[in-house]
Design an enzyme around this catalytic site. Structure first.
Site, PDB file in Angstrom:
ATOM      1  N   CYS A   2       0.852  -1.177   0.000  1.00 40.02           N
ATOM      2  CA  CYS A   2       0.000   0.000   0.000  1.00 40.02           C
ATOM      3  C   CYS A   2       0.897   1.239   0.000  1.00 40.02           C
ATOM      4  CB  CYS A   2      -0.940   0.104   1.191  1.00 40.02           C
ATOM      5  SG  CYS A   2      -2.046  -1.291   1.355  1.00 40.02           S
ATOM      6  N   ARG A  27       3.603  -0.214  -4.991  1.00 37.85           N
ATOM      7  CA  ARG A  27       3.392  -0.770  -3.656  1.00 37.85           C
ATOM      8  C   ARG A  27       2.063  -1.503  -3.531  1.00 37.85           C
ATOM      9  NH1 ARG A  27       6.860   1.613   0.069  1.00 37.85           N
ATOM     10  NH2 ARG A  27       5.499   0.951   1.739  1.00 37.85           N
ATOM     11  N   TRP A  72      -2.886  -2.683  -1.646  1.00 37.51           N
ATOM     12  CA  TRP A  72      -2.603  -4.108  -1.878  1.00 37.51           C
ATOM     13  C   TRP A  72      -3.368  -4.828  -0.776  1.00 37.51           C
ATOM     14  CZ3 TRP A  72      -0.387  -8.289   0.672  1.00 37.51           C
ATOM     15  CH2 TRP A  72       0.016  -9.373  -0.131  1.00 37.51           C
ATOM     16  N   ASN A  98      -1.089   2.260   5.810  1.00 39.05           N
ATOM     17  CA  ASN A  98      -0.274   1.171   5.259  1.00 39.05           C
ATOM     18  C   ASN A  98       0.245   0.370   6.443  1.00 39.05           C
ATOM     19  OD1 ASN A  98       1.583  -0.445   3.851  1.00 39.05           O
ATOM     20  ND2 ASN A  98       3.192   1.079   4.126  1.00 39.05           N
ATOM     21  N   GLY A  99       0.031  -0.938   6.428  1.00 39.41           N
ATOM     22  CA  GLY A  99       0.483  -1.778   7.537  1.00 39.41           C
ATOM     23  C   GLY A  99      -0.637  -2.712   7.949  1.00 39.41           C
ATOM     24  N   GLU A 454      16.294 -17.919  -9.994  1.00 40.71           N
ATOM     25  CA  GLU A 454      15.900 -16.543 -10.289  1.00 40.71           C
ATOM     26  C   GLU A 454      15.246 -16.461 -11.675  1.00 40.71           C
ATOM     27  OE1 GLU A 454      15.372 -14.019  -8.711  1.00 40.71           O
ATOM     28  OE2 GLU A 454      15.379 -12.396 -10.153  1.00 40.71           O
ATOM     29  N   LYS A 458      11.476 -15.029 -12.119  1.00 38.49           N
ATOM     30  CA  LYS A 458      11.159 -13.902 -12.994  1.00 38.49           C
ATOM     31  C   LYS A 458      10.114 -14.328 -14.024  1.00 38.49           C
ATOM     32  CE  LYS A 458      12.518 -11.316 -11.519  1.00 38.49           C
ATOM     33  NZ  LYS A 458      13.220 -10.663 -10.438  1.00 38.49           N
ATOM     34  N   GLU A 461       6.605 -14.734 -12.369  1.00 35.27           N
ATOM     35  CA  GLU A 461       5.932 -13.540 -11.846  1.00 35.27           C
ATOM     36  C   GLU A 461       5.445 -12.598 -12.935  1.00 35.27           C
ATOM     37  OE1 GLU A 461       8.124 -10.759  -9.336  1.00 35.27           O
ATOM     38  OE2 GLU A 461       9.982 -11.378 -10.250  1.00 35.27           O
ATOM     39  N   HIS A 477      15.465 -36.744  -9.314  1.00 28.03           N
ATOM     40  CA  HIS A 477      14.879 -37.133  -8.032  1.00 28.03           C
ATOM     41  C   HIS A 477      13.399 -36.779  -7.955  1.00 28.03           C
ATOM     42  CE1 HIS A 477      18.730 -38.391  -6.467  1.00 28.03           C
ATOM     43  NE2 HIS A 477      19.249 -37.242  -6.854  1.00 28.03           N
ATOM     44  N   LYS A 576       5.811  -4.206  -4.824  1.00 30.03           N
ATOM     45  CA  LYS A 576       7.277  -4.132  -4.786  1.00 30.03           C
ATOM     46  C   LYS A 576       7.823  -4.125  -3.370  1.00 30.03           C
ATOM     47  CE  LYS A 576      11.017  -2.358  -7.357  1.00 30.03           C
ATOM     48  NZ  LYS A 576      11.271  -3.653  -8.004  1.00 30.03           N
TER      49      LYS A 576
HETATM   50  C1  F6R Z   1      10.898 -10.502  -7.521  1.00 28.71           C
HETATM   51  C2  F6R Z   1      10.833  -9.593  -6.413  1.00 28.71           C
HETATM   52  C3  F6R Z   1      10.619 -10.133  -5.040  1.00 28.71           C
HETATM   53  C4  F6R Z   1      11.527  -9.387  -4.045  1.00 28.71           C
HETATM   54  C5  F6R Z   1      11.184  -9.799  -2.620  1.00 28.71           C
HETATM   55  C6  F6R Z   1      12.133  -9.145  -1.617  1.00 28.71           C
HETATM   56  O1  F6R Z   1      11.130  -9.834  -8.720  1.00 28.71           O
HETATM   57  O2  F6R Z   1      10.946  -8.419  -6.589  1.00 28.71           O
HETATM   58  O3  F6R Z   1      10.848 -11.505  -4.980  1.00 28.71           O
HETATM   59  O4  F6R Z   1      12.847  -9.683  -4.344  1.00 28.71           O
HETATM   60  O5  F6R Z   1       9.878  -9.421  -2.323  1.00 28.71           O
HETATM   61  O6  F6R Z   1      12.082  -7.760  -1.710  1.00 28.71           O
HETATM   62  P1  F6R Z   1      13.201  -6.858  -1.075  1.00 28.71           P
HETATM   63  O7  F6R Z   1      14.459  -7.097  -1.793  1.00 28.71           O
HETATM   64  O8  F6R Z   1      12.696  -5.464  -1.218  1.00 28.71           O
HETATM   65  O9  F6R Z   1      13.321  -7.270   0.372  1.00 28.71           O
END
Ligand code: F6R
Length: 581
Positions: A2, A27, A72, A98-99, A454, A458, A461, A477, A576
């Site tokens: 948020c 956010r 969010w 937010n929270g 990774e 990517k 997501e 396995h 994010k």
């Molecule tokens: C994937 C992504 C998330 C963040 C995760 C941690 O693209 O962005 O997996 O890496 O939420 O976020 P931070 O690094 O801000 O703690």
């Protein structure tokens, strides 16, 4: 999660809030809303959907004081009713939050028993009704009382019909106040503030503030506190799309610079050298993409240094007991991830030395860690982490090179060029193969195992294709049962110690008719023989290869998501900055 924004000044509040919410959409973006003070009344507009759907002018009364929110969802589905701002029974108070208010259920029952009527399913609405119950003509007194009743995390902004001010409070959720000339902008982060002023106060946990266009009053624990504004050097242009179709691809193209900027910023870091030299053991704690950066760090440390490293997913760290002789390295690009913060606090509780690596100035983890190092990725707007990951690699590789017994600093010199070379790759065949699949498997070994994880993260997501990363040796396995002609496998097969066994894996995959997309050196004829498609990444050294293979995988995910018409910069259900545990 948020985003919240507030404005008090002389400009049209609606425009400032809408611009601010656009900047904060990373956010959360399932609903939005604004409240504006207008002729002694609070006017509210809110809806499900995105702030980009909102048309300014006409819907809400105009005024120069207001608050806004982009959500969010945690408590209650995304809907107009659950969207913020929330109001009390009289409509005189509007709040954005937010929270998470952990004791909201008890508060709600208490307030309902006293006759308050609730409209939404959210935890946040209790704050509006508490204000109604506590306000007696003094905003600070009411804020003190209300926050005294709240348990949990909050960044909250409140406006009241009777007042021309914004009340603001912070506990474990970020909140900054930009102090301009006859105006203030409050927000979850710097981006909405910077267009108006570079003088910024970062509120601390427990702070209560009442701000107006020309006055600022902050208390903590009932005492008045003075917090001097910090000057923020920041280039607003870097947060614009500048000709790219999406922020994600723009940010991928910024990776060579993000890498070398971060490396340069670390050049004379005696502090880091001291931390790494003194460590008996390093435990890396992080989530998601940042966790994968931590895994890469572990493999590189194992190869080049004598310091043992373990990695823990931040949300699982609460179940392990660290010992005081370890250095706990928390990696978080946002610096606000609730799981990372909780892990940091747990490490401190167990008397470990703590180090934070983040991209965000003034973020929560920077206030609590013993040592703080910054990545220099610049603002990352796309929800998927790309350049922030590469900047993390720069900092972590530098740490490796500064560690006891390591002699690998020369390897760092090749990385930037390796990333630049990858940006020119074309991936049409690989994109078509992936876009037509419903499941993808990514494999790698050694330090390329986290690269595979990774790559899969990517891919899922932003393209919404189910993708799983595995260590190459793990395929037999269990996951091998998934293989068929319809299940493409993305394989990371660089020259070096993992190559021979990876080629063995490729043969096993090919005999199950699964098409292979291999990231490999262009001269590797064995890989070319087995794979359906080779994405050529020229071999340099392990540091350069890890970075280049990761960037190539990011580009493949981007191309696949683009082909499928996905909402690349704002994938569904994500945010994010993940500030819930
Ligand atoms: C994937 C992504 C998330 C963040 C995760 C941690 O693209 O962005 O997996 O890496 O939420 O976020 P931070 O690094 O801000 O703690």
């Amino acid at each position: 999660m948020c985003g919240i924004v507030g404005y008090a000044g002389w400009r049209d509040a609606e425009s400032v809030l809408v611009e601010g919410l656009r900047a904060l959409e990373y956010r959360g973006y399932d609903s939005y809303g604004l409240a504006i003070l207008s002729d002694g009344a609070v006017s509210v507009v809110k809806d499900a959907g995105r702030i980009s759907d909102y048309r300014t002018g006409g819907t809400i009364y105009s005024g120069t004081v207001g608050i806004g929110h982009t959500r969010w969802a945690t408590h209650g589905v995304p809907s107009a009713i659950n969207a913020h701002p929330h109001t009390d029974c009289t409509g005189n108070f509007a709040i954005v939050h937010n929270g998470i208010i952990e004791n909201y259920s008890a508060l709600r029952s208490e307030l309902a028993a006293a006759g308050h009527v609730f409209a939404s399913e959210t935890d946040s609405e209790v704050i509006a009704h508490l204000f109604e119950a506590c306000y007696d003509g003094d905003m600070m007194a009411a804020l003190r009382q209300v926050t005294g009743r709240l348990e949990g995390s909050y960044a909250v902004l409140v406006i009241a019909a009777q007042e021309g001010v914004i009340a603001a409070a912070r506990n474990r959720s970020p909140l900054v106040i930009g102090v301009g000339d006859g105006e203030v902008v409050c927000a979850s982060d710097l981006v909405p503030v910077i267009p108006y002023t570079r003088e910024v106060i970062f509120l601390e946990d427990g702070d209560c503030a009442v701000v107006s266009k020309d006055a600022l009053w902050i208390e903590n624990g009932g005492d008045v506190v003075t917090r001097a504004p910090e000057f923020i050097a920041y280039d607003p242009e870097s947060a614009k799309k500048t000709g790219f179709a999406h922020y994600m691809i723009k940010e991928i193209f910024e990776e060579p610079e993000a890498f070398s900027r971060t490396l340069n910023a670390m050049q004379d870091t005696e502090e880091m050298q001291r931390v790494m030299e003194g460590a008996a053991r390093v435990t890396v704690v992080a989530s998601g993409t940042s966790y994968h950066a931590g895994m890469i760090f572990r493999y590189l440390m194992e190869e080049f240094s004598t310091i043992p490293v373990r990695t823990e997913i931040a949300s699982e760290f609460r179940y392990v007991r660290p010992s005081p002789d370890e250095v706990v390295l928390v990696i978080s690009q946002s610096g606000e991830t609730a799981d990372a913060l909780a892990a940091l606090r747990r490490a401190k509780f167990h008397r470990c030395r703590t180090v934070a690596l983040t991209n965000t100035l003034g973020s929560s983890i920077t206030r609590e860690a013993d040592h703080v190092f910054y990545t220099m990725a610049g603002p990352e707007i796309s929800v998927a982490a790309t350049k922030s990951f590469i900047a993390q690699l720069a900092a972590l590789m530098k740490m490796v090179s500064l560690s006891r017994g390591a002699s690998c600093s020369l390897l760092l010199a090749d990385v930037k060029q390796a990333i630049e070379a990858v940006l020119q790759l074309e991936m049409i065949r690989a994109t078509d193969l992936c876009a037509g699949a419903s499941t993808l498997i990514a494999i790698g070994r050694g330090v390329f195992y986290p690269v595979a994880l990774e790559g899969a993260l990517k891919m899922k997501e932003i393209s919404y294709i189910h993708a799983e990363g595995y260590a190459g040796g793990e395929l037999k396995h269990g996951p091998i049962a998934l293989l068929s002609g319809e299940t493409p496998v993305i394989a990371f097969v660089p020259p070096g110690e993992t190559r021979t066994l990876m080629i063995g894996n490729l043969k096993e995959i090919a005999s199950r008719q699964a098409p292979i997309i291999a990231f490999a050196d262009p001269d590797d004829v064995d890989v070319a023989d087995i794979a359906e498609v080779v994405i050529p990444v020229r071999h340099r050294n392990v540091f350069a290869d890890v970075a280049a293979y990761t960037v190539a995988a990011q580009m493949l995910s981007y191309e696949v998501a683009k082909k499928l018409g996905r909402d690349i910069d704002k994938p569904r259900n994500l945010a994010k900055s993940v500030t819930v545990e």
